[in-house]
Design a protein around this motif. Structure first.
Motif, PDB file in Angstrom:
ATOM      1  N   VAL A  85     -22.188   1.500 -26.548  1.00 34.76           N
ATOM      2  CA  VAL A  85     -22.940   2.124 -25.462  1.00 34.76           C
ATOM      3  C   VAL A  85     -23.152   3.595 -25.779  1.00 34.76           C
ATOM      4  O   VAL A  85     -22.207   4.311 -26.141  1.00 34.76           O
ATOM      5  N   MET A  86     -24.411   4.032 -25.666  1.00 37.02           N
ATOM      6  CA  MET A  86     -24.757   5.433 -25.919  1.00 37.02           C
ATOM      7  C   MET A  86     -25.807   5.897 -24.920  1.00 37.02           C
ATOM      8  O   MET A  86     -26.477   5.090 -24.279  1.00 37.02           O
ATOM      9  N   GLY A  87     -25.929   7.227 -24.834  1.00 35.89           N
ATOM     10  CA  GLY A  87     -26.979   7.844 -24.044  1.00 35.89           C
ATOM     11  C   GLY A  87     -27.562   8.997 -24.830  1.00 35.89           C
ATOM     12  O   GLY A  87     -27.151   9.262 -25.963  1.00 35.89           O
ATOM     13  N   PRO A  88     -28.505   9.713 -24.268  1.00 35.37           N
ATOM     14  CA  PRO A  88     -29.083  10.877 -24.966  1.00 35.37           C
ATOM     15  C   PRO A  88     -28.026  11.947 -25.208  1.00 35.37           C
ATOM     16  O   PRO A  88     -27.031  12.044 -24.480  1.00 35.37           O
ATOM     17  N   ALA A  89     -28.226  12.756 -26.219  1.00 35.95           N
ATOM     18  CA  ALA A  89     -27.289  13.846 -26.507  1.00 35.95           C
ATOM     19  C   ALA A  89     -27.212  14.818 -25.346  1.00 35.95           C
ATOM     20  O   ALA A  89     -28.227  15.135 -24.715  1.00 35.95           O
ATOM     21  N   GLY A  90     -25.994  15.283 -25.054  1.00 36.12           N
ATOM     22  CA  GLY A  90     -25.828  16.314 -24.049  1.00 36.12           C
ATOM     23  C   GLY A  90     -25.374  15.849 -22.681  1.00 36.12           C
ATOM     24  O   GLY A  90     -25.354  16.648 -21.730  1.00 36.12           O
ATOM     25  N   ILE A  91     -24.988  14.589 -22.514  1.00 34.95           N
ATOM     26  CA  ILE A  91     -24.491  14.133 -21.211  1.00 34.95           C
ATOM     27  C   ILE A  91     -23.185  14.867 -20.907  1.00 34.95           C
ATOM     28  O   ILE A  91     -22.303  14.962 -21.767  1.00 34.95           O
ATOM     29  N   PRO A  92     -23.034  15.428 -19.714  1.00 37.55           N
ATOM     30  CA  PRO A  92     -21.819  16.185 -19.372  1.00 37.55           C
ATOM     31  C   PRO A  92     -20.561  15.337 -19.549  1.00 37.55           C
ATOM     32  O   PRO A  92     -20.551  14.138 -19.274  1.00 37.55           O
ATOM     33  N   GLU A  93     -19.495  15.972 -19.992  1.00 39.07           N
ATOM     34  CA  GLU A  93     -18.255  15.263 -20.301  1.00 39.07           C
ATOM     35  C   GLU A  93     -17.692  14.476 -19.119  1.00 39.07           C
ATOM     36  O   GLU A  93     -17.228  13.339 -19.300  1.00 39.07           O
ATOM     37  N   PRO A  94     -17.709  15.016 -17.889  1.00 34.53           N
ATOM     38  CA  PRO A  94     -17.190  14.225 -16.768  1.00 34.53           C
ATOM     39  C   PRO A  94     -17.980  12.934 -16.542  1.00 34.53           C
ATOM     40  O   PRO A  94     -17.406  11.905 -16.172  1.00 34.53           O
ATOM     41  N   VAL A  95     -19.287  12.984 -16.767  1.00 33.79           N
ATOM     42  CA  VAL A  95     -20.110  11.785 -16.613  1.00 33.79           C
ATOM     43  C   VAL A  95     -19.797  10.790 -17.729  1.00 33.79           C
ATOM     44  O   VAL A  95     -19.707   9.585 -17.506  1.00 33.79           O
ATOM     45  N   VAL A  96     -19.579  11.315 -18.937  1.00 37.37           N
ATOM     46  CA  VAL A  96     -19.207  10.457 -20.067  1.00 37.37           C
ATOM     47  C   VAL A  96     -17.906   9.725 -19.761  1.00 37.37           C
ATOM     48  O   VAL A  96     -17.778   8.523 -20.012  1.00 37.37           O
ATOM     49  N   LYS A  97     -16.942  10.435 -19.185  1.00 37.87           N
ATOM     50  CA  LYS A  97     -15.651   9.814 -18.860  1.00 37.87           C
ATOM     51  C   LYS A  97     -15.830   8.704 -17.824  1.00 37.87           C
ATOM     52  O   LYS A  97     -15.242   7.620 -17.942  1.00 37.87           O
ATOM     53  N   THR A  98     -16.655   8.965 -16.814  1.00 33.80           N
ATOM     54  CA  THR A  98     -16.917   7.947 -15.796  1.00 33.80           C
ATOM     55  C   THR A  98     -17.519   6.703 -16.423  1.00 33.80           C
ATOM     56  O   THR A  98     -17.102   5.572 -16.145  1.00 33.80           O
ATOM     57  N   LEU A  99     -18.505   6.904 -17.290  1.00 32.81           N
ATOM     58  CA  LEU A  99     -19.155   5.776 -17.945  1.00 32.81           C
ATOM     59  C   LEU A  99     -18.200   5.052 -18.882  1.00 32.81           C
ATOM     60  O   LEU A  99     -18.140   3.815 -18.903  1.00 32.81           O
ATOM     61  N   HIS A 100     -17.457   5.814 -19.676  1.00 30.93           N
ATOM     62  CA  HIS A 100     -16.518   5.204 -20.623  1.00 30.93           C
ATOM     63  C   HIS A 100     -15.522   4.311 -19.905  1.00 30.93           C
ATOM     64  O   HIS A 100     -15.326   3.139 -20.267  1.00 30.93           O
ATOM     65  N   ASP A 101     -14.887   4.847 -18.883  1.00 27.26           N
ATOM     66  CA  ASP A 101     -13.860   4.087 -18.166  1.00 27.26           C
ATOM     67  C   ASP A 101     -14.459   2.855 -17.501  1.00 27.26           C
ATOM     68  O   ASP A 101     -13.835   1.777 -17.482  1.00 27.26           O
ATOM     69  N   SER A 102     -15.661   2.985 -16.965  1.00 31.32           N
ATOM     70  CA  SER A 102     -16.309   1.857 -16.277  1.00 31.32           C
ATOM     71  C   SER A 102     -16.726   0.763 -17.255  1.00 31.32           C
ATOM     72  O   SER A 102     -16.585  -0.430 -16.975  1.00 31.32           O
TER      73      SER A 102
END
Length: 327
Positions: free
Chosen positions: A258-275
């Motif tokens: 799973v990936m998104g565009p470069a530059g997604i804020p770290e807190p959002v990345v953590k939410t997505l990763h954990d989910s």
């Protein structure tokens, strides 16, 4: 206060915060609207099936609809490029793969995205083993015998694939280089016609998905030589890897991440990763993985970034030496 005013007030409050606090506030509000999940392949394929299974679970966990959009074409690079150009806010994601991020940079000289710099890694999802199979007419019971036969009969063994530049094609490229043999590639328009000709003996070899080949292996219609991944597959654990069987360094894994565009804020990345990781461990997604012959393989974002960089460099060498180009 109506909803429009509430959103405007939220925007003003976030805009007035320092950078770190703004990112934290954004993560707290995320997601506040539907998420677009781009599957860069046609509906019904492995990428699409896993994308939809994950999207359904994420919708429940995140409280927002995750909509899967198919954007196929050019071995997955059209839809992937669309994601690279999207806003880095966590509302556009994709199920990246070896085809879009490891092999495409070497195959396409004018690729419109960088597989590392233009994406935010979230997590590895799974690896899928292909299996090297041969028609019973080939006098080889194992890898050592197959290589010996191929060396004695250069370009007399053909291997099928679903098309030029596919992982099946490039597995053959890797096989030829590591084994020091010459086998001929025969591209088909899809799996079905390739399998028909393989079973009929019109082509003698294939590096095809293990679930597709398993019934033919068990019936004796095809002979399994080894799996293309660095580790044995959970689907057929008694079958050795090609690396174990005599080709050290052979690893032609098909992987999903799973990936998104470069530059997604770290807190959002953590939410997505954990989910995503939690979603992968649900019975429904595990069932889908098993049906695709996929082995669960999660990672941290940093581990995924390093994995993609290494796999891209590996494939670049094999593809350059073989002169494979699609443009």
């Amino acid at each position: 206060m109506n909803s429009a005013k509430k959103l405007f007030a939220l925007f003003l409050s976030i805009a007035g915060l320092p950078g770190g606090q703004a990112a934290h506030a954004q993560a707290q509000a995320y997601p506040s609207r539907p998420i677009t999940w781009v599957s860069p392949w046609t509906a019904g394929g492995g990428n699409d099936i896993l994308s939809r299974a994950l999207a359904e679970q994420l919708s429940s966990r995140l409280g927002q609809t995750v909509v899967v959009e198919n954007r196929p074409g050019a071995t997955g690079t059209i839809g992937t490029a669309q994601v690279a150009r999207a806003a880095p806010d966590g509302y556009t994601l994709t199920l990246a793969s070896a085809a879009t991020h490891a092999t495409a940079p070497a195959i396409y000289s004018k690729l419109s995205y960088d597989p590392v710099k233009d994406f935010t890694p979230i997590t590895l999802v799974a690896t899928v083993a292909n299996v090297l199979v041969v028609h019973p007419s080939v006098p080889a019971a194992n890898l050592k015998e197959l290589i010996a036969y191929a060396k004695a009969h250069p370009n007399q063994l053909n291997y099928s694939s679903v098309g030029a530049g596919s992982i099946q094609h490039l597995s053959g490229v890797m096989f030829n280089q590591l084994a020091g043999v010459e086998t001929a590639h025969v591209p088909y328009k899809g799996t079905a016609p390739a399998v028909v000709d393989l079973l009929a003996g019109r082509v003698q070899m294939a590096f095809e998905s293990l679930p597709t080949m398993l019934p033919h292996i068990r019936s004796g219609a095809l002979r399994a030589i080894g799996v293309t991944t660095s580790a044995r597959s959970q689907v057929l654990p008694e079958l050795p890897t090609l690396a174990e069987a005599g080709l050290p360094g052979f690893d032609a894994s098909l992987w999903y991440a799973v990936m998104g565009p470069a530059g997604i804020p770290e807190p959002v990345v953590k939410t997505l990763h954990d989910s995503v990781v939690a979603s992968l461990k649900t019975p429904e997604v595990m069932r889908r993985l098993s049906e695709q012959g996929a082995d669960l393989a999660t990672s941290t974002p940093a581990e995924l970034a390093a994995f993609v960089r290494k796999d891209t460099e590996k494939w670049a060498g094999f593809i350059k030496r073989a002169g494979v180009k699609l443009d």
